[in-house]
Design a protein around this motif. Structure first.
Motif, PDB file in Angstrom:
ATOM      1  N   ILE A  73      -2.044  -6.940 -14.043  1.00 48.86           N
ATOM      2  CA  ILE A  73      -1.666  -6.368 -12.744  1.00 48.86           C
ATOM      3  C   ILE A  73      -0.537  -5.357 -12.963  1.00 48.86           C
ATOM      4  N   SER A  74      -0.750  -4.107 -12.544  1.00 43.20           N
ATOM      5  CA  SER A  74       0.277  -3.072 -12.638  1.00 43.20           C
ATOM      6  C   SER A  74       0.387  -2.336 -11.314  1.00 43.20           C
ATOM      7  N   PHE A  75       1.587  -2.254 -10.811  1.00 43.69           N
ATOM      8  CA  PHE A  75       1.820  -1.430  -9.624  1.00 43.69           C
ATOM      9  C   PHE A  75       3.315  -1.186  -9.471  1.00 43.69           C
ATOM     10  N   ILE A  76       3.640  -0.177  -8.676  1.00 42.29           N
ATOM     11  CA  ILE A  76       5.046   0.174  -8.429  1.00 42.29           C
ATOM     12  C   ILE A  76       5.275   0.162  -6.930  1.00 42.29           C
ATOM     13  N   VAL A  77       6.391  -0.411  -6.505  1.00 41.77           N
ATOM     14  CA  VAL A  77       6.802  -0.257  -5.114  1.00 41.77           C
ATOM     15  C   VAL A  77       8.137   0.476  -5.138  1.00 41.77           C
ATOM     16  N   PRO A  78       8.139   1.782  -4.829  1.00 40.78           N
ATOM     17  CA  PRO A  78       9.406   2.501  -4.842  1.00 40.78           C
ATOM     18  C   PRO A  78      10.309   2.034  -3.687  1.00 40.78           C
ATOM     19  N   GLN A  79      11.573   2.282  -3.855  1.00 43.73           N
ATOM     20  CA  GLN A  79      12.580   1.897  -2.852  1.00 43.73           C
ATOM     21  C   GLN A  79      12.103   2.240  -1.433  1.00 43.73           C
ATOM     22  N   GLY A  80      12.197   1.268  -0.545  1.00 44.74           N
ATOM     23  CA  GLY A  80      11.898   1.506   0.864  1.00 44.74           C
ATOM     24  C   GLY A  80      10.424   1.606   1.212  1.00 44.74           C
ATOM     25  N   LYS A  81       9.538   1.513   0.217  1.00 42.92           N
ATOM     26  CA  LYS A  81       8.103   1.646   0.498  1.00 42.92           C
ATOM     27  C   LYS A  81       7.453   0.276   0.674  1.00 42.92           C
ATOM     28  N   THR A  82       6.227   0.292   1.184  1.00 47.51           N
ATOM     29  CA  THR A  82       5.500  -0.953   1.428  1.00 47.51           C
ATOM     30  C   THR A  82       4.176  -0.971   0.680  1.00 47.51           C
ATOM     31  N   VAL A  83       3.970  -2.027  -0.076  1.00 50.20           N
ATOM     32  CA  VAL A  83       2.675  -2.250  -0.719  1.00 50.20           C
ATOM     33  C   VAL A  83       2.041  -3.483  -0.085  1.00 50.20           C
ATOM     34  N   ALA A  84       0.774  -3.366   0.291  1.00 54.00           N
ATOM     35  CA  ALA A  84       0.059  -4.491   0.901  1.00 54.00           C
ATOM     36  C   ALA A  84      -0.950  -5.052  -0.080  1.00 54.00           C
ATOM     37  N   LEU A  85      -1.053  -6.364  -0.099  1.00 52.01           N
ATOM     38  CA  LEU A  85      -2.042  -7.032  -0.951  1.00 52.01           C
ATOM     39  C   LEU A  85      -3.110  -7.630  -0.049  1.00 52.01           C
ATOM     40  N   VAL A  86      -4.352  -7.279  -0.293  1.00 43.80           N
ATOM     41  CA  VAL A  86      -5.437  -7.864   0.483  1.00 43.80           C
ATOM     42  C   VAL A  86      -6.517  -8.353  -0.469  1.00 43.80           C
ATOM     43  N   GLY A  87      -7.392  -9.193   0.048  1.00 42.64           N
ATOM     44  CA  GLY A  87      -8.476  -9.700  -0.797  1.00 42.64           C
ATOM     45  C   GLY A  87      -8.849 -11.104  -0.371  1.00 42.64           C
ATOM     46  N   PRO A  88      -9.924 -11.623  -0.932  1.00 45.46           N
ATOM     47  CA  PRO A  88     -10.398 -12.940  -0.522  1.00 45.46           C
ATOM     48  C   PRO A  88      -9.388 -14.044  -0.819  1.00 45.46           C
TER      49      PRO A  88
END
Ligand code: ATP
Length: 306
Positions: A73-88
């Motif tokens: 799993i690789s991802f970046i969440v920069p300062q103040g940003k929002t990352v959403a996780l979805v899936g079964p």
């Protein structure tokens, strides 16, 4: 009578123990302090948060060796940003946020906050900078003021009330029999799912962390409550680096990046509109939910999961 009473009594004791253990994620660590596996390194420094950038680099994780849960799993969440996780259900979304809180150590890869590996800093300093709004907030058997103040024990009464206003529960509390002194929880006033969530939001507002982790409740709320909760969640996430495990569409649309997780892997990523254009898994989930909404009443709250 005695025969009946004993098992019931046992049940009560265990029930309370279990409930206590799940007060919320943060508290769980305190309770399990003695035998938890995750240990600070000797002379580990404190985490220094300047911005609040999060990075997952090739993270692999399993609870038990025979069953990998997260794969590269690789991802970046920069300062103040929002990352959403979805899936079964069971795809590994909650696990990702547990790992950021360092509930467990990862098997390979690296998780960093502002470039510092979270496994190399003290857990206390890590958790000081992260606020968690869990799926289900269990309350302490104490008054509502204490329950909100738990977010930051040094907060004044005025600050507690400001947080309650911010999470839209203040006027509700004033309607309670003893206002802020009303005892809630197992032996007190029972709060609804939506109210408990607002208590969690108020705690996080008080804590004012740089990073916020939201594990959206799967339980259905009525449309009006959901909208109110949504407003409070927006408030608690403003200018914070946010990771949200999302079950409802309304939460996802404005996320800076959506990661679609399936069996521990990111299978699609992008913004809402981009993912719709892909015509893949996300688009399928989206259309399924639209259809469900279309066929049922306004108060229906079908989730993204099938
Ligand atoms: P949901 O949407 O239903 O909350 P999820 O995508 O958040 O699901 P996780 O809770 O991250 O999924 O679980 C991923 C997998 O790990 C599941 O198969 C689950 O059974 C397993 N799992 C979760 N917690 C543990 C644990 N403490 N020990 C062993 N296996 C676990």
């Amino acid at each position: 009578i005695l025969q009946l009473y004993t098992p019931l009594n046992y049940f009560g004791t265990y029930y309370r123990l279990i409930q206590k253990a799940f007060i919320d994620m943060e508290n769980m660590f305190d309770l399990l302090d003695e035998d938890r596996e995750v240990k600070d390194e000797v002379n580990a420094p404190s985490l220094r948060v300047i911005k609040g950038d999060i990075e997952f680099k090739d993270v692999c994780f399993h609870y038990t060796a025979e069953r990998p849960i997260l794969k590269n799993i690789s991802f970046i969440v920069p300062q103040g940003k929002t990352v959403a996780l979805v899936g079964p259900s069971g795809s590994g979304k909650t696990t990702i946020i547990r790992l950021l809180f360092r509930f467990y150590d990862i098997c390979s890869g690296e998780i960093t906050i502002d470039g510092q590996n979270i496994a190399k800093v003290t857990q206390k300093s890590l958790r000081k900078h992260i606020g968690v709004v869990p799926q289900d907030t269990v309350l302490f058997n104490s008054d509502i003021r204490y329950n909100i103040r738990y977010g930051r024990v040094s907060a004044t009464d005025e600050e507690v009330e400001a947080a309650a206003k911010g999470s839209d529960i203040h006027s509700r509390i004033l309607d309670f029999p003893d206002g802020y002194k009303t005892v809630v929880g197992e032996r007190g006033l029972k709060l609804s799912g939506g109210e408990k969530q607002r208590v969690a939001i108020a705690r996080t507002l008080l804590k004012a962390p740089e990073i916020v982790l939201l594990d959206e409740a799967t339980s259905a709320l009525d449309t009006k409550t959901e909208r109110h909760i949504q407003d409070s969640l927006t408030k608690v996430c403003t200018n914070k680096t946010t990771i949200i495990v999302a079950h409802r569409l309304s939460t996802i649309i404005h996320a800076d990046e959506i990661l679609v997780i399936r069996e521990g892997e990111i299978i699609e990523r992008g913004r809402h509109e981009e993912l719709l254009k892909l015509n893949g898994s996300y688009s399928e989930m989206w259309h399924q939910q639209i259809q469900k909404r279309g066929h049922t009443s306004e108060s229906d709250n079908s989730t993204l999961e099938t």
